[in-house]
Design a protein around this motif. Structure first.
Motif, PDB file in Angstrom:
ATOM      1  N   THR A 112      30.283  54.873  49.344  1.00  0.00           N
ATOM      2  CA  THR A 112      29.926  54.521  50.718  1.00  0.00           C
ATOM      3  C   THR A 112      28.470  54.092  50.799  1.00  0.00           C
ATOM      4  O   THR A 112      28.128  53.125  51.488  1.00  0.00           O
ATOM      5  CB  THR A 112      30.163  55.715  51.659  1.00  0.00           C
ATOM      6  N   PHE A 113      27.608  54.816  50.073  1.00  0.00           N
ATOM      7  CA  PHE A 113      26.190  54.449  50.045  1.00  0.00           C
ATOM      8  C   PHE A 113      26.026  53.030  49.499  1.00  0.00           C
ATOM      9  O   PHE A 113      25.299  52.211  50.066  1.00  0.00           O
ATOM     10  CB  PHE A 113      25.407  55.425  49.168  1.00  0.00           C
ATOM     11  N   GLY A 114      26.694  52.745  48.373  1.00  0.00           N
ATOM     12  CA  GLY A 114      26.570  51.433  47.745  1.00  0.00           C
ATOM     13  C   GLY A 114      27.018  50.319  48.666  1.00  0.00           C
ATOM     14  O   GLY A 114      26.349  49.277  48.776  1.00  0.00           O
ATOM     15  N   GLU A 115      28.146  50.511  49.339  1.00  0.00           N
ATOM     16  CA  GLU A 115      28.655  49.481  50.246  1.00  0.00           C
ATOM     17  C   GLU A 115      27.691  49.258  51.410  1.00  0.00           C
ATOM     18  O   GLU A 115      27.445  48.125  51.818  1.00  0.00           O
ATOM     19  CB  GLU A 115      30.033  49.877  50.754  1.00  0.00           C
TER      20      GLU A 115
ATOM     21  N   LYS B  63      19.253  53.902  41.685  1.00  0.00           N
ATOM     22  CA  LYS B  63      19.549  54.967  42.642  1.00  0.00           C
ATOM     23  C   LYS B  63      20.623  55.918  42.121  1.00  0.00           C
ATOM     24  O   LYS B  63      20.974  56.887  42.799  1.00  0.00           O
ATOM     25  CB  LYS B  63      19.971  54.365  43.986  1.00  0.00           C
ATOM     26  N   GLY B  64      21.165  55.629  40.930  1.00  0.00           N
ATOM     27  CA  GLY B  64      22.071  56.564  40.285  1.00  0.00           C
ATOM     28  C   GLY B  64      23.550  56.271  40.416  1.00  0.00           C
ATOM     29  O   GLY B  64      24.371  57.084  39.986  1.00  0.00           O
ATOM     30  N   LEU B  65      23.923  55.123  40.975  1.00  0.00           N
ATOM     31  CA  LEU B  65      25.348  54.812  41.092  1.00  0.00           C
ATOM     32  C   LEU B  65      25.922  54.459  39.725  1.00  0.00           C
ATOM     33  O   LEU B  65      25.255  53.830  38.909  1.00  0.00           O
ATOM     34  CB  LEU B  65      25.561  53.642  42.055  1.00  0.00           C
ATOM     35  N   ASN B  66      27.175  54.852  39.507  1.00  0.00           N
ATOM     36  CA  ASN B  66      27.830  54.492  38.243  1.00  0.00           C
ATOM     37  C   ASN B  66      28.361  53.058  38.335  1.00  0.00           C
ATOM     38  O   ASN B  66      28.391  52.455  39.413  1.00  0.00           O
ATOM     39  CB  ASN B  66      28.945  55.481  37.887  1.00  0.00           C
ATOM     40  N   ASP B  67      28.776  52.533  37.197  1.00  0.00           N
ATOM     41  CA  ASP B  67      29.208  51.126  37.133  1.00  0.00           C
ATOM     42  C   ASP B  67      30.374  50.833  38.070  1.00  0.00           C
ATOM     43  O   ASP B  67      30.443  49.762  38.686  1.00  0.00           O
ATOM     44  CB  ASP B  67      29.600  50.758  35.697  1.00  0.00           C
ATOM     45  N   GLN B  68      31.306  51.772  38.171  1.00  0.00           N
ATOM     46  CA  GLN B  68      32.476  51.547  39.027  1.00  0.00           C
ATOM     47  C   GLN B  68      32.073  51.422  40.495  1.00  0.00           C
ATOM     48  O   GLN B  68      32.513  50.504  41.192  1.00  0.00           O
ATOM     49  CB  GLN B  68      33.472  52.702  38.866  1.00  0.00           C
ATOM     50  N   ASP B  69      31.208  52.321  40.964  1.00  0.00           N
ATOM     51  CA  ASP B  69      30.760  52.265  42.357  1.00  0.00           C
ATOM     52  C   ASP B  69      29.951  50.995  42.622  1.00  0.00           C
ATOM     53  O   ASP B  69      30.035  50.409  43.707  1.00  0.00           O
ATOM     54  CB  ASP B  69      29.919  53.499  42.699  1.00  0.00           C
ATOM     55  N   ILE B  70      29.178  50.573  41.630  1.00  0.00           N
ATOM     56  CA  ILE B  70      28.387  49.357  41.782  1.00  0.00           C
ATOM     57  C   ILE B  70      29.296  48.137  41.925  1.00  0.00           C
ATOM     58  O   ILE B  70      29.085  47.276  42.792  1.00  0.00           O
ATOM     59  CB  ILE B  70      27.429  49.176  40.583  1.00  0.00           C
TER      60      ILE B  70
END
Length: 266
Positions: free
Chosen positions: A109-112, A136-143
């Motif tokens: 949700t943060f990434g979006e 910011k620490g997001l993983n590849d999938q969330d990115i």
């Protein structure tokens, strides 16, 4: 035996529990209820140790909630913030888990949200945004999920807008040098080569073309003066090479140099 001598309402949803040995425990309402911390109740050393541990987690949780109240955060940001506040690692893990269960912490949700904000207010391409999300620490999938919102049509619109804005800053440049500088600018902002080509193709260079003759005169005069210490042949070579690298045509350069030579011969 230690007893509770007084219970007072403290600040920020905490209570202060005064003990008969002079010690004061700062606890949340949940801890107060869980351990039945009432006046005159007897309490053991073991319970005091447990309460202190629970209180540390509660304190960290309140810090995290306050940190989240200003804006959305990633899990990495929460971990880093709590570490700065000297919250134990085990408590940090529990706090992040609690926040996640409460839907107050969600990296997807943060990434979006971050990508939507960049599309609305920013001028960066996917590559730069990807790097920011990684930091910011997001993983590849969330990115990847987040960047899926940044469609090519939107990338083109933002790249074109950025290029139009940048082009106003490039005065006294040839068309070719202007195009090169625009390409470098858009690459730095994180756009792909395909989007950059489309954006540059979508620009109107008519004004730049009209000013190219004046730009040649301005830059040529500077180079002519800068290289005056050389003999005429060397001077011509250096000026010609520099102007050609700046994107001016050989025919236009030859005309300029011939004019400068005539001026000096008069």
């Amino acid at each position: 035996m230690i007893t509770i001598s007084k219970v007072n309402k403290g600040r920020n949803a905490f209570y202060e529990v005064e003990l008969s040995n002079g010690e004061v425990l700062r606890v949340s309402e949940d801890t107060l209820i869980t351990y039945r911390l009432l006046k005159d109740r007897e309490i053991t050393e073991a319970e005091i140790t447990e309460i202190k541990k629970a209180s540390n987690e509660d304190a960290g949780f309140q810090l995290a909630l306050n940190y989240l109240s200003y804006q959305m955060r990633t899990e990495k940001e929460i971990y880093s913030y709590l570490k700065e506040k000297e919250i134990d690692f085990s408590d940090r893990k529990k706090i992040v888990a609690r926040l996640r269960e409460m839907n107050l912490l969600d990296d997807t949700t943060f990434g979006e949200s971050f990508v939507r904000t960049q599309m609305r207010l920013g001028d960066k391409g996917p590559r730069v945004i990807r790097q920011k999300l990684k930091e910011k620490g997001l993983n590849d999938q969330d990115i990847e999920i987040s960047l899926g919102l940044y469609e090519e049509e939107i990338q083109y619109e933002i790249a074109l807008r950025s290029a139009e804005k940048a082009m106003r800053k490039f005065h006294d440049k040839s068309v070719r040098e202007t195009q090169q500088k625009l390409q470098q600018t858009l690459m730095t902002k994180g756009f792909s080569s395909d989007i950059i080509k489309l954006a540059i193709d979508g620009l109107d260079f008519e004004e730049v073309q009209e000013q190219e003759e004046d730009a040649l005169e301005i830059q040529g005069d500077k180079l002519w003066r800068r290289n005056q210490r050389f003999d005429r042949a060397k001077r011509k070579q250096k000026v010609k090479q520099s102007l050609y690298q700046k994107g001016f045509t050989l025919d236009a350069i030859d005309v300029f140099i011939a004019k400068k030579e005539e001026e000096e011969d008069e």
